[in-house]
Design an enzyme around this catalytic site. Structure first.
Site, short mmCIF file in Angstrom:
data_model
loop_
_atom_site.label_atom_id
_atom_site.label_comp_id
_atom_site.label_asym_id
_atom_site.label_seq_id
_atom_site.Cartn_x
_atom_site.Cartn_y
_atom_site.Cartn_z
N CYS A 132 39.44 38.03 42.97
CA CYS A 132 38.16 37.64 43.56
C CYS A 132 38.39 36.53 44.60
CB CYS A 132 37.19 37.23 42.46
SG CYS A 132 35.48 37.02 42.98
N ASP A 194 33.57 48.57 44.49
CA ASP A 194 33.36 47.13 44.60
C ASP A 194 32.27 46.84 45.62
OD1 ASP A 194 33.51 44.37 45.00
OD2 ASP A 194 35.69 44.32 44.83
N HIS A 225 34.25 45.81 40.99
CA HIS A 225 34.74 44.44 41.13
C HIS A 225 35.09 43.88 39.76
CE1 HIS A 225 35.20 40.74 43.43
NE2 HIS A 225 34.56 40.09 42.47
#
Length: 275
Positions: A132, A194, A225
């Site tokens: 991330c 994502d 994600h």
């Protein structure tokens, strides 16, 4: 291998309040070999700092024979404790993400590499990884020529150039400028579902890397994600896929920092293709 965990509080020149960066270090231990040396890996966390999933991810890397450094990326705003995986914690982490200067993120990376190279159990060969926010930071860590490879999981904000204060980072500008050309190897891993990095964003990142002749692999998988996060992943954790990609990460690290190949030659012949 067994591992041990400690931390170092490293002074930051860019923190106006004089607060240090706490860098957690997870090291492999081989009984009977107190002077063993290992390659180093910087693991950058998501917006929640060094949580349980991040520490377990780092510990798995360390157990394969790497000294791992995990910086607390929000030391300017709070202590090194993890931010909860809840609504308030998510809002706080996202707020800190765009209040911190990009130069301060880069300083954290530099201090982490500096620390690893200073440790008696590290041989000075460094890689980076992260998820991330940490995927973006691992990408930027590759601008440091001491970092020989970076594996970036679902890196956010690269395509939109919205990292840091003012939401105007220069990551892709530096790629176009050639700051990653002839540097270490880069790997980007994204889930096709994502919502943080849509297809157009992934295509842009891939194009910029290819146009700049960066040594890079681009992997897109059927995942959302945060699919490697084994806690509070909102139903997105895919353990089997995580295992496969972790094996890929180990192959990259073993090949790039796990062996000392000496100086790289600029005269490299193309391999012959034999059918």
């Amino acid at each position: 291998m067994l591992v041990t965990k400690t931390f170092h509080d490293v002074p930051s020149a860019l923190d106006a309040n004089g607060r240090p960066v706490r860098i957690f270090v997870i090291s492999p231990v081989i009984p009977g070999y107190p002077n063993a040396k290992f390659p180093g890996v910087v693991v950058f966390s998501e917006i929640y700092q060094v949580t349980g999933p991040v520490e377990r991810f780092a510990g798995q890397i360390a157990s394969h024979g790497y000294v791992v450094a995990c910086p607390s990326v929000y030391h300017e705003f709070q202590g090194p404790e993890a931010i909860p995986y809840d609504v308030e914690g998510t809002d706080r982490g996202n707020r800190f993400k765009i209040e911190k200067e990009v130069s301060a993120y880069d300083e954290d990376a530099k201090l982490s590499v500096d620390l690893l190279t200073s440790l008696p159990n590290c041989n000075g060969r460094i890689a980076s990884t992260g998820m991330c926010l940490g995927g973006h930071l691992a990408f930027r860590a590759a601008f440091d020529r001491r970092v020989l490879s970076s594996v970036c999981f679902f890196a956010t904000d690269i395509h939109s150039a919205t990292l840091g204060k003012g939401k105007t980072d220069d990551t892709l500008i530096r790629v176009r400028r050639g700051d990653l050309t002839n540097n270490g190897e880069l790997v980007l891993i994204f889930g096709k579902q994502d919502t943080h990095v849509p297809r157009a964003g992934r295509d842009l990142i891939r194009k910029e890397l290819e146009d700049a002749n960066v040594i890079a692999s681009f992997i897109e998988v059927q995942a959302q994600h945060a699919f490697i996060r084994d806690e509070e992943s909102k139903g997105r954790w895919d353990a089997a896929l995580t295992r496969s990609l972790f094996t890929f990460l180990l192959e990259v690290f073993e090949r790039t920092v796990g062996r000392d190949l000496g100086e790289k030659s600029s005269d490299v012949a193309e391999p012959e293709h034999v059918c």
